[in-house]
Design a protein around this motif. Structure first.
Motif, PDB file in Angstrom:
ATOM      1  N   MET A 204       0.843  -1.188   0.000  1.00  0.00           N
ATOM      2  CA  MET A 204       0.000   0.000   0.000  1.00  0.00           C
ATOM      3  C   MET A 204       0.882   1.243   0.000  1.00  0.00           C
ATOM      4  SD  MET A 204      -1.235  -0.196   4.014  1.00  0.00           S
ATOM      5  CE  MET A 204      -2.034   1.397   4.071  1.00  0.00           C
ATOM      6  N   GLN A 205       0.272   2.365  -0.346  1.00  0.00           N
ATOM      7  CA  GLN A 205       0.977   3.637  -0.303  1.00  0.00           C
ATOM      8  C   GLN A 205       0.894   4.190   1.122  1.00  0.00           C
ATOM      9  OE1 GLN A 205       2.713   4.765  -3.050  1.00  0.00           O
ATOM     10  NE2 GLN A 205       2.099   2.723  -3.727  1.00  0.00           N
ATOM     11  N   GLY A 206       1.751   5.133   1.417  1.00  0.00           N
ATOM     12  CA  GLY A 206       1.720   5.736   2.746  1.00  0.00           C
ATOM     13  C   GLY A 206       2.120   7.191   2.677  1.00  0.00           C
ATOM     14  N   ASP A 207       2.191   7.814   3.837  1.00  0.00           N
ATOM     15  CA  ASP A 207       2.599   9.205   3.919  1.00  0.00           C
ATOM     16  C   ASP A 207       4.100   9.337   3.631  1.00  0.00           C
ATOM     17  OD1 ASP A 207       0.019   9.951   4.570  1.00  0.00           O
ATOM     18  OD2 ASP A 207       0.372   9.848   6.735  1.00  0.00           O
ATOM     19  N   SER A 208       4.567  10.568   3.555  1.00  0.00           N
ATOM     20  CA  SER A 208       5.958  10.839   3.228  1.00  0.00           C
ATOM     21  C   SER A 208       6.888  10.450   4.372  1.00  0.00           C
ATOM     22  CB  SER A 208       6.143  12.329   2.924  1.00  0.00           C
ATOM     23  OG  SER A 208       5.967  13.082   4.118  1.00  0.00           O
ATOM     24  N   VAL A 209       8.151  10.149   4.030  1.00  0.00           N
ATOM     25  CA  VAL A 209       9.130   9.853   5.073  1.00  0.00           C
ATOM     26  C   VAL A 209       9.373  11.088   5.938  1.00  0.00           C
ATOM     27  CG1 VAL A 209      10.288   7.907   3.979  1.00  0.00           C
ATOM     28  CG2 VAL A 209      11.032  10.248   3.451  1.00  0.00           C
ATOM     29  N   ALA A 210       9.188  12.281   5.378  1.00  0.00           N
ATOM     30  CA  ALA A 210       9.335  13.502   6.176  1.00  0.00           C
ATOM     31  C   ALA A 210       8.335  13.497   7.331  1.00  0.00           C
ATOM     32  CB  ALA A 210       9.146  14.737   5.301  1.00  0.00           C
ATOM     33  N   SER A 211       7.117  13.081   7.028  1.00  0.00           N
ATOM     34  CA  SER A 211       6.097  12.958   8.069  1.00  0.00           C
ATOM     35  C   SER A 211       6.481  11.860   9.068  1.00  0.00           C
ATOM     36  CB  SER A 211       4.741  12.644   7.426  1.00  0.00           C
ATOM     37  OG  SER A 211       3.789  12.278   8.395  1.00  0.00           O
ATOM     38  N   GLY A 212       7.020  10.753   8.552  1.00  0.00           N
ATOM     39  CA  GLY A 212       7.378   9.628   9.410  1.00  0.00           C
ATOM     40  C   GLY A 212       8.506   9.923  10.369  1.00  0.00           C
ATOM     41  N   ALA A 213       9.368  10.888  10.015  1.00  0.00           N
ATOM     42  CA  ALA A 213      10.510  11.225  10.870  1.00  0.00           C
ATOM     43  C   ALA A 213      10.167  12.228  11.957  1.00  0.00           C
ATOM     44  CB  ALA A 213      11.638  11.784  10.006  1.00  0.00           C
ATOM     45  N   ARG A 214       9.067  12.929  11.817  1.00  0.00           N
ATOM     46  CA  ARG A 214       8.783  14.081  12.683  1.00  0.00           C
ATOM     47  C   ARG A 214       8.758  13.727  14.174  1.00  0.00           C
ATOM     48  NH1 ARG A 214       3.770  15.751  12.243  1.00  0.00           N
ATOM     49  NH2 ARG A 214       4.144  17.628  13.476  1.00  0.00           N
ATOM     50  N   THR A 215       8.094  12.632  14.528  1.00  0.00           N
ATOM     51  CA  THR A 215       7.943  12.325  15.954  1.00  0.00           C
ATOM     52  C   THR A 215       9.259  11.858  16.564  1.00  0.00           C
ATOM     53  OG1 THR A 215       5.608  11.798  15.578  1.00  0.00           O
ATOM     54  CG2 THR A 215       6.565  11.043  17.643  1.00  0.00           C
ATOM     55  N   SER A 216      10.066  11.129  15.799  1.00  0.00           N
ATOM     56  CA  SER A 216      11.397  10.745  16.291  1.00  0.00           C
ATOM     57  C   SER A 216      12.248  11.977  16.553  1.00  0.00           C
ATOM     58  CB  SER A 216      12.098   9.824  15.289  1.00  0.00           C
ATOM     59  OG  SER A 216      11.489   8.562  15.229  1.00  0.00           O
ATOM     60  N   VAL A 217      12.231  12.927  15.616  1.00  0.00           N
ATOM     61  CA  VAL A 217      12.994  14.164  15.765  1.00  0.00           C
ATOM     62  C   VAL A 217      12.497  14.948  16.982  1.00  0.00           C
ATOM     63  CG1 VAL A 217      13.514  16.407  14.688  1.00  0.00           C
ATOM     64  CG2 VAL A 217      13.615  14.294  13.331  1.00  0.00           C
ATOM     65  N   TYR A 218      11.192  15.009  17.129  1.00  0.00           N
ATOM     66  CA  TYR A 218      10.581  15.716  18.261  1.00  0.00           C
ATOM     67  C   TYR A 218      11.019  15.114  19.599  1.00  0.00           C
ATOM     68  CZ  TYR A 218       6.764  17.215  21.387  1.00  0.00           C
ATOM     69  OH  TYR A 218       6.020  17.708  22.442  1.00  0.00           O
ATOM     70  N   LEU A 219      10.941  13.797  19.710  1.00  0.00           N
ATOM     71  CA  LEU A 219      11.313  13.147  20.968  1.00  0.00           C
ATOM     72  C   LEU A 219      12.805  13.222  21.238  1.00  0.00           C
ATOM     73  CD1 LEU A 219       8.997   9.997  20.951  1.00  0.00           C
ATOM     74  CD2 LEU A 219       8.831  11.996  22.440  1.00  0.00           C
ATOM     75  N   ALA A 220      13.601  13.296  20.192  1.00  0.00           N
ATOM     76  CA  ALA A 220      15.051  13.373  20.351  1.00  0.00           C
ATOM     77  C   ALA A 220      15.519  14.752  20.787  1.00  0.00           C
ATOM     78  CB  ALA A 220      15.732  12.994  19.040  1.00  0.00           C
ATOM     79  N   THR A 221      14.787  15.798  20.409  1.00  0.00           N
ATOM     80  CA  THR A 221      15.340  17.148  20.549  1.00  0.00           C
ATOM     81  C   THR A 221      14.449  18.162  21.247  1.00  0.00           C
ATOM     82  OG1 THR A 221      14.457  17.837  18.389  1.00  0.00           O
ATOM     83  CG2 THR A 221      16.664  16.837  18.417  1.00  0.00           C
ATOM     84  N   SER A 222      13.153  17.978  21.268  1.00  0.00           N
ATOM     85  CA  SER A 222      12.274  19.053  21.734  1.00  0.00           C
ATOM     86  C   SER A 222      12.398  19.300  23.235  1.00  0.00           C
ATOM     87  CB  SER A 222      10.819  18.741  21.403  1.00  0.00           C
ATOM     88  OG  SER A 222       9.973  19.740  21.968  1.00  0.00           O
ATOM     89  N   PRO A 223      12.518  20.553  23.645  1.00  0.00           N
ATOM     90  CA  PRO A 223      12.497  20.860  25.076  1.00  0.00           C
ATOM     91  C   PRO A 223      11.146  20.555  25.716  1.00  0.00           C
ATOM     92  CG  PRO A 223      12.527  22.888  23.757  1.00  0.00           C
ATOM     93  CD  PRO A 223      12.750  21.749  22.809  1.00  0.00           C
ATOM     94  N   GLU A 224      10.105  20.448  24.894  1.00  0.00           N
ATOM     95  CA  GLU A 224       8.766  20.165  25.430  1.00  0.00           C
ATOM     96  C   GLU A 224       8.694  18.804  26.111  1.00  0.00           C
ATOM     97  OE1 GLU A 224       5.919  20.538  22.314  1.00  0.00           O
ATOM     98  OE2 GLU A 224       6.430  22.634  21.884  1.00  0.00           O
ATOM     99  N   VAL A 225       9.573  17.869  25.729  1.00  0.00           N
ATOM    100  CA  VAL A 225       9.522  16.522  26.317  1.00  0.00           C
ATOM    101  C   VAL A 225      10.742  16.233  27.193  1.00  0.00           C
ATOM    102  CG1 VAL A 225       7.967  15.467  24.648  1.00  0.00           C
ATOM    103  CG2 VAL A 225      10.410  15.594  24.125  1.00  0.00           C
ATOM    104  N   ALA A 226      11.468  17.278  27.564  1.00  0.00           N
ATOM    105  CA  ALA A 226      12.565  17.094  28.512  1.00  0.00           C
ATOM    106  C   ALA A 226      11.968  16.574  29.826  1.00  0.00           C
ATOM    107  CB  ALA A 226      13.292  18.416  28.740  1.00  0.00           C
ATOM    108  N   GLY A 227      12.450  15.448  30.302  1.00  0.00           N
ATOM    109  CA  GLY A 227      11.929  14.890  31.547  1.00  0.00           C
ATOM    110  C   GLY A 227      10.702  14.019  31.390  1.00  0.00           C
ATOM    111  N   VAL A 228      10.115  13.983  30.186  1.00  0.00           N
ATOM    112  CA  VAL A 228       8.960  13.110  29.939  1.00  0.00           C
ATOM    113  C   VAL A 228       9.485  11.716  29.611  1.00  0.00           C
ATOM    114  CG1 VAL A 228       6.956  12.676  28.461  1.00  0.00           C
ATOM    115  CG2 VAL A 228       7.546  15.027  29.132  1.00  0.00           C
ATOM    116  N   THR A 229       9.016  10.704  30.315  1.00  0.00           N
ATOM    117  CA  THR A 229       9.576   9.366  30.110  1.00  0.00           C
ATOM    118  C   THR A 229       8.520   8.290  30.317  1.00  0.00           C
ATOM    119  OG1 THR A 229      11.487   7.953  30.668  1.00  0.00           O
ATOM    120  CG2 THR A 229      10.356   9.037  32.510  1.00  0.00           C
ATOM    121  N   GLY A 230       8.734   7.154  29.662  1.00  0.00           N
ATOM    122  CA  GLY A 230       7.817   6.037  29.787  1.00  0.00           C
ATOM    123  C   GLY A 230       6.481   6.265  29.100  1.00  0.00           C
ATOM    124  N   ARG A 231       6.493   7.071  28.050  1.00  0.00           N
ATOM    125  CA  ARG A 231       5.242   7.408  27.356  1.00  0.00           C
ATOM    126  C   ARG A 231       5.305   6.945  25.900  1.00  0.00           C
ATOM    127  NH1 ARG A 231       3.346  11.550  30.815  1.00  0.00           N
ATOM    128  NH2 ARG A 231       4.242  11.018  32.838  1.00  0.00           N
TER     129      ARG A 231
END
Length: 270
Positions: A204-231
Motif C-alpha cells: 500500500m501507499q503511505g505518507d511521506s518519510v518527512a512525516s514519518g521522521a517528525r515524531t522521532s525528531v521531536y522526541l530526540a530534541t524538543s524541550p517540550e519533552v525534557a523529563g517526559v519518560t515512559g510514554r
C-alpha cells in the motif's frame, strides 16, 4: 547541539530522521548494515546539508556479536551520547532465523536494540540529559508475547511477528524508563509511511518519510519533552498505548527473557 545515534539510518524513515536532525545542526552517528550503506547515507545527507557533522557505524543487527562490537567501538570513539534512536526494523514474509538462532523480526527489531541500548548506557550517562527513542508502531496493539512460542516455531505469520516485535519495543521503552530514571525513554508510532517495509508488508501507499521522521525528531530534541519518560507518542503528541504495552509484569518478564537471550554479549561498553 546533541550527539545522536540513529539505527537503520541508510534509508526510509531513518535516513530522513538523520537529514532533519542534520539540518538542525546536531552531530550524528549513522548506523547501517555495512560500511558501504552507511557511507552512502552520509553522502546523501551531505548533498543537502553540506556542513553536516556526520559519523558512521555499521553492524548487521541480526548478529548480536556485531551489535556488541559496534557498541564497544562507539564507546571508545565518542566522548558522550545524548540520544539513541532505535529506529531500524524489518518485516519478514517468511520465517527466518538470525545468526544467533532467533526469529529474525524479533532479533532485529527488539533484541538488537535491547543489547545496543544496554551496552551504550555508560556512554549515555556521560550526557547531561540523555534520551532513548524507540520506534514502535500502532500495530503493537495487535501484538502478543507468547514465551512458549517466542521464536514463532508454530504457525509463523509475518504480520503477527512484526506486531509482536513492535509490542516488545513499547514494553522495552517503558521498562527502560522505570529501571533507568536518569534518562528519558519513550516509544512512538511514526505513521503509515511509504517505506520499503510498508510496501513489502502491506502493498500500500503511505505518507511521506518527512512525516514519518517528525515524531522521532521531536522526541530526540524538543524541550517540550525534557523529563517526559515512559510514554507513547503519535504525531508528536502523547497518546495511549495498548493495554498490553502497559503491563509491567509482562515488561519485566520480557526484560528477563531478553537478558538471557543476549547474555553472552552483556559486558558493559565504555
Amino acid at each position: 547541539m546533541k550527539t545522536i545515534l540513529i539505527t537503520g539510518a541508510t534509508d526510509g524513515i531513518g535516513l530522513e530522521t538523520a537529514r532533519q536532525l542534520a539540518r538542525q545542526g546536531h552531530e550524528l552517528v549513522l548506523h547501517g548494515r555495512n560500511e558501504e550503506k552507511a557511507a552512502r547515507a552520509s553522502a546523501a545527507i551531505r548533498a543537502t546539508v553540506p556542513d553536516a557533522r556526520l559519523h558512521t557505524a555499521y553492524a548487521n543487527l541480526a548478529d548480536l556479536a556485531a551489535v556488541a562490537r559496534m557498541a564497544h567501538e562507539l564507546s571508545a570513539r565518542l566522548p558522550q551520547l545524548d540520544v539513541l534512536i532505535n529506529n531500524a526494523g524489518v518485516y519478514m514474509t517468511e520465517r527466518k532465523l538470525s545468526h544467533d538462532g532467533f526469529e529474525m523480526t524479533l532479533a532485529v527489531n527488539h533484541l538488537a536494540h535491547f543489547l545496543l541500548t544496554d551496552l551504550l548506557l555508560p556512554l549515555l550517562k556521560r550526557s547531561a540529559a540523555p534520551r532513548v527513542v524507540t520506534v514502535s508502531s500502532m500495530v503493537h496493539g495487535s501484538g502478543r508475547i507468547e514465551f512458549d512460542n517466542i521464536n514463532s516455531e508454530r504457525g509463523f505469520n509475518g504480520y503477527h511477528a512484526y506486531s509482536n516485535s513492535k509490542l516488545a519495543n513499547a514494553l522495552f521503552a517503558n521498562e527502560l524508563a522505570r529501571r533507568e530514571p536518569w534518562l528519558t525513554s519513550n516509544s512512538l508510532h511514526p505513521g503509515v509511511i511509504g517505506t520499503k517495509l510498508l510496501h513489502a508488508a502491506f502493498s500500500m501507499q503511505g505518507d511521506s518519510v518527512a512525516s514519518g521522521a517528525r515524531t522521532s525528531v521531536y522526541l530526540a530534541t524538543s524541550p517540550e519533552v525534557a523529563g517526559v519518560t515512559g510514554r507513547y507518542f503519535d504525531n508528536c503528541a502523547e497518546t495511549a498505548a495498548a493495554a498490553q504495552a502497559l503491563d509491567r509484569q509482562l515488561a519485566q518478564r520480557l526484560w528477563a527473557w531478553s537478558e538471557r537471550a543476549v547474555g553472552g554479549f552483556l559486558t558493559p561498553a565504555g
